[in-house]
Design a protein around this motif. Structure first.
Motif, mmCIF file in Angstrom:
data_model
loop_
_atom_site.group_PDB
_atom_site.id
_atom_site.type_symbol
_atom_site.label_atom_id
_atom_site.label_comp_id
_atom_site.label_asym_id
_atom_site.label_seq_id
_atom_site.Cartn_x
_atom_site.Cartn_y
_atom_site.Cartn_z
ATOM 1 N N GLU A 41 0.838 -1.206 0.000
ATOM 2 C CA GLU A 41 0.000 0.000 0.000
ATOM 3 C C GLU A 41 0.867 1.248 0.000
ATOM 4 O OE1 GLU A 41 -2.681 2.533 3.101
ATOM 5 O OE2 GLU A 41 -2.983 0.363 3.129
ATOM 6 N N GLN A 42 1.908 1.254 0.823
ATOM 7 C CA GLN A 42 2.789 2.417 0.896
ATOM 8 C C GLN A 42 3.489 2.689 -0.439
ATOM 9 O OE1 GLN A 42 2.693 4.352 3.731
ATOM 10 N NE2 GLN A 42 1.106 2.820 4.137
ATOM 11 N N PHE A 43 3.740 1.629 -1.201
ATOM 12 C CA PHE A 43 4.400 1.788 -2.499
ATOM 13 C C PHE A 43 3.410 2.072 -3.620
ATOM 14 C CE2 PHE A 43 8.051 0.184 -0.325
ATOM 15 C CZ PHE A 43 9.145 0.597 -1.071
ATOM 16 N N GLY A 44 2.105 2.069 -3.284
ATOM 17 C CA GLY A 44 1.118 2.461 -4.273
ATOM 18 C C GLY A 44 0.438 1.341 -5.022
ATOM 19 N N TYR A 45 0.637 0.096 -4.599
ATOM 20 C CA TYR A 45 -0.006 -1.021 -5.276
ATOM 21 C C TYR A 45 -1.424 -1.280 -4.750
ATOM 22 C CZ TYR A 45 4.561 -2.143 -7.246
ATOM 23 O OH TYR A 45 5.746 -2.087 -7.929
ATOM 24 N N LEU A 46 -1.774 -0.717 -3.607
ATOM 25 C CA LEU A 46 -3.123 -0.781 -3.062
ATOM 26 C C LEU A 46 -3.618 0.636 -2.832
ATOM 27 C CD1 LEU A 46 -2.932 -3.624 -0.348
ATOM 28 C CD2 LEU A 46 -3.959 -3.772 -2.622
ATOM 29 N N ASP A 47 -4.915 0.820 -2.851
ATOM 30 C CA ASP A 47 -5.487 2.139 -2.584
ATOM 31 C C ASP A 47 -5.088 2.610 -1.192
ATOM 32 O OD1 ASP A 47 -6.708 2.140 -5.038
ATOM 33 O OD2 ASP A 47 -8.642 1.412 -4.279
ATOM 34 N N PRO A 48 -4.737 3.895 -1.035
ATOM 35 C CA PRO A 48 -4.386 4.424 0.288
ATOM 36 C C PRO A 48 -5.502 4.171 1.299
ATOM 37 C CG PRO A 48 -3.855 6.015 -1.420
ATOM 38 C CD PRO A 48 -4.629 4.914 -2.097
ATOM 39 N N GLY A 49 -5.120 3.767 2.502
ATOM 40 C CA GLY A 49 -6.092 3.518 3.562
ATOM 41 C C GLY A 49 -6.648 2.104 3.574
ATOM 42 N N THR A 50 -6.242 1.265 2.602
ATOM 43 C CA THR A 50 -6.788 -0.097 2.516
ATOM 44 C C THR A 50 -6.526 -0.895 3.787
ATOM 45 O OG1 THR A 50 -6.544 -0.180 0.103
ATOM 46 C CG2 THR A 50 -6.671 -2.287 1.260
ATOM 47 N N THR A 51 -5.313 -0.811 4.320
ATOM 48 C CA THR A 51 -4.940 -1.668 5.454
ATOM 49 C C THR A 51 -5.254 -1.059 6.810
ATOM 50 O OG1 THR A 51 -2.673 -0.784 5.454
ATOM 51 C CG2 THR A 51 -3.095 -2.761 4.133
ATOM 52 N N THR A 52 -5.897 0.111 6.830
ATOM 53 C CA THR A 52 -6.161 0.764 8.115
ATOM 54 C C THR A 52 -7.622 0.727 8.525
ATOM 55 O OG1 THR A 52 -6.316 2.913 6.997
ATOM 56 C CG2 THR A 52 -4.167 2.291 7.930
ATOM 57 N N HIS A 53 -8.456 0.051 7.749
ATOM 58 C CA HIS A 53 -9.851 -0.053 8.157
ATOM 59 C C HIS A 53 -10.456 -1.346 7.601
ATOM 60 C CE1 HIS A 53 -10.142 1.752 4.127
ATOM 61 N NE2 HIS A 53 -11.377 1.276 4.062
ATOM 62 N N GLY A 54 -11.684 -1.621 7.992
ATOM 63 C CA GLY A 54 -12.353 -2.820 7.513
ATOM 64 C C GLY A 54 -11.733 -4.090 8.063
ATOM 65 N N LEU A 55 -11.763 -5.147 7.254
ATOM 66 C CA LEU A 55 -11.250 -6.443 7.691
ATOM 67 C C LEU A 55 -9.752 -6.404 7.951
ATOM 68 C CD1 LEU A 55 -13.241 -8.913 5.378
ATOM 69 C CD2 LEU A 55 -13.605 -8.427 7.806
ATOM 70 N N PHE A 56 -9.021 -5.569 7.221
ATOM 71 C CA PHE A 56 -7.581 -5.445 7.465
ATOM 72 C C PHE A 56 -7.322 -4.935 8.887
ATOM 73 C CE2 PHE A 56 -6.703 -5.713 2.865
ATOM 74 C CZ PHE A 56 -5.540 -6.475 2.896
ATOM 75 N N LYS A 57 -8.124 -3.969 9.322
ATOM 76 C CA LYS A 57 -7.956 -3.425 10.672
ATOM 77 C C LYS A 57 -8.255 -4.484 11.724
ATOM 78 C CE LYS A 57 -9.391 0.501 13.543
ATOM 79 N NZ LYS A 57 -10.232 1.732 13.589
ATOM 80 N N VAL A 58 -9.317 -5.259 11.502
ATOM 81 C CA VAL A 58 -9.657 -6.356 12.419
ATOM 82 C C VAL A 58 -8.540 -7.390 12.445
ATOM 83 C CG1 VAL A 58 -11.276 -8.246 12.847
ATOM 84 C CG2 VAL A 58 -12.137 -6.014 12.118
#
Length: 331
Positions: A41-58
């Protein structure tokens, strides 16, 4: 990350419980998978904020909880029949020293979001606090853990917003950090792990677990190896993953992504832990509009200005907090 913790039952000193090594190894692999997602995500391969909410956050919170639970189990098994000062201080020194190293490295690498109280800091602090619970009943220990988890849901105060009190986890404004694991609520899983270990020892479960074989296949052996050397795995895996993703990015650069939706998503993800969703939506839109209208958005996203270096940013946050909290009633 209790690499040096003795996972033996107090009934049979020196005997490892392979199931605990396996559980810790699985938690490490899960953590590495989350960090890999964060890296891409930090390198731009995932949309910003993907890993900070939703199932990723859980997912991330479940991993952190499992580490602290297992650290509590290990402390109880290692010192439940009597504190061994030399062993405890050696382990504490290694974990606390590693935590300090991470703080120093991230302070230079990502000064705006450096890690000042992450998972290793939490394990070190929880281990010291846990000594007071070694002789207390299992039920009381578990109840104390539940209280730690519940406390931030019912009590927070502006007094904890100062940076030297962020470790408590009771601030009303979410701190900026790439790995923030404050005592409240994360002391909770640690104490619950201690309570569970007390019950396991009292019922003879530790002896039965020690007798279990986790298999002799390569995958099981490798996972247990990681579990036995968890601190080394923790310290090394992220630099290796970052190097891997950086190498791929040189050969196949990611597509340019509009940072605006990601900024709003990350803002809302940080906000909803302490506020209702409607307030967070209004607040984040307000902050975004203010940064854009003042020509500050790109500089802020690039890290050229920060809340510490530019007084306008905290002023915008205060302004948007007030305006977003206002309720307009019909005439």
């Amino acid at each position: 990350m209790n690499d040096t913790a003795n996972t033996a039952s107090p009934q049979k000193p020196g005997q490892r419980i392979e199931v605990l090594d396996l559980a810790r190894g699985l938690a490490l692999l899960a953590m590495a998978s989350y960090h890999f997602s964060w890296d891409i995500e930090q390198f731009g391969y995932l949309d910003p904020g993907t890993t900070t909410h939703g199932l990723f956050k859980v997912y991330a919170r479940s991993i952190a909880g499992s580490f602290l639970f297992l650290a509590g189990v290990s402390l109880m098994l290692a010192h439940g029949s009597g504190i061994r000062p030399k062993s405890f201080l050696k382990r504490l020194g290694i974990v606390a020293g590693s935590a300090a190293l991470i703080t120093i490295v991230t302070l230079f690498a990502t000064p705006d979001t450096f890690i000042y109280f992450g998972i290793l800091h939490a394990i070190a602090a929880s281990s010291v606090i846990g000594l007071a619970f070694l002789r207390l009943p299992a039920l009381l220990t578990v109840l104390a853990g539940i209280a730690c988890i519940a406390l931030p849901m019912f009590y927070r105060d502006d007094i904890f917003n100062v940076v030297w009190l962020h470790w408590a986890g009771l601030s009303t404004i979410p701190p900026r950090s790439n790995d923030y694991v404050p005592l409240m609520p994360w002391l909770g899983p640690f104490l619950i792990g201690m309570g569970a270990a007390k019950v396991a020892v009292a019922t003879g479960l530790t002896g039965r677990l020690a007798a279990l074989s986790t298999g002799d296949n390569r995958l099981s052996r490798a996972t247990q190896f990681f579990g036995r050397h968890s601190l080394a795995f923790y310290l090394l895996h992220q630099p290796l993953l970052l190097a891997l993703v950086w190498t791929v990015a040189q050969m196949a650069p990611p597509k340019q992504i509009d940072p605006l939706p990601g900024f709003i998503a990350e803002c809302e993800a940080s906000c909803v832990g302490e506020n209702d969703a409607e307030f967070c939506t209004r607040f984040c839109v307000c902050v975004t509009d203010e940064l854009l209208s003042r020509g500050m958005f790109n500089a802020f996203m690039a890290g050229e200005i920060t809340p510490e270096s530019d007084d306008r940013i905290p002023a915008i946050a205060d302004q948007c907090t007030v305006s977003s909290g206002q309720v307009v009633t019909p005439d």
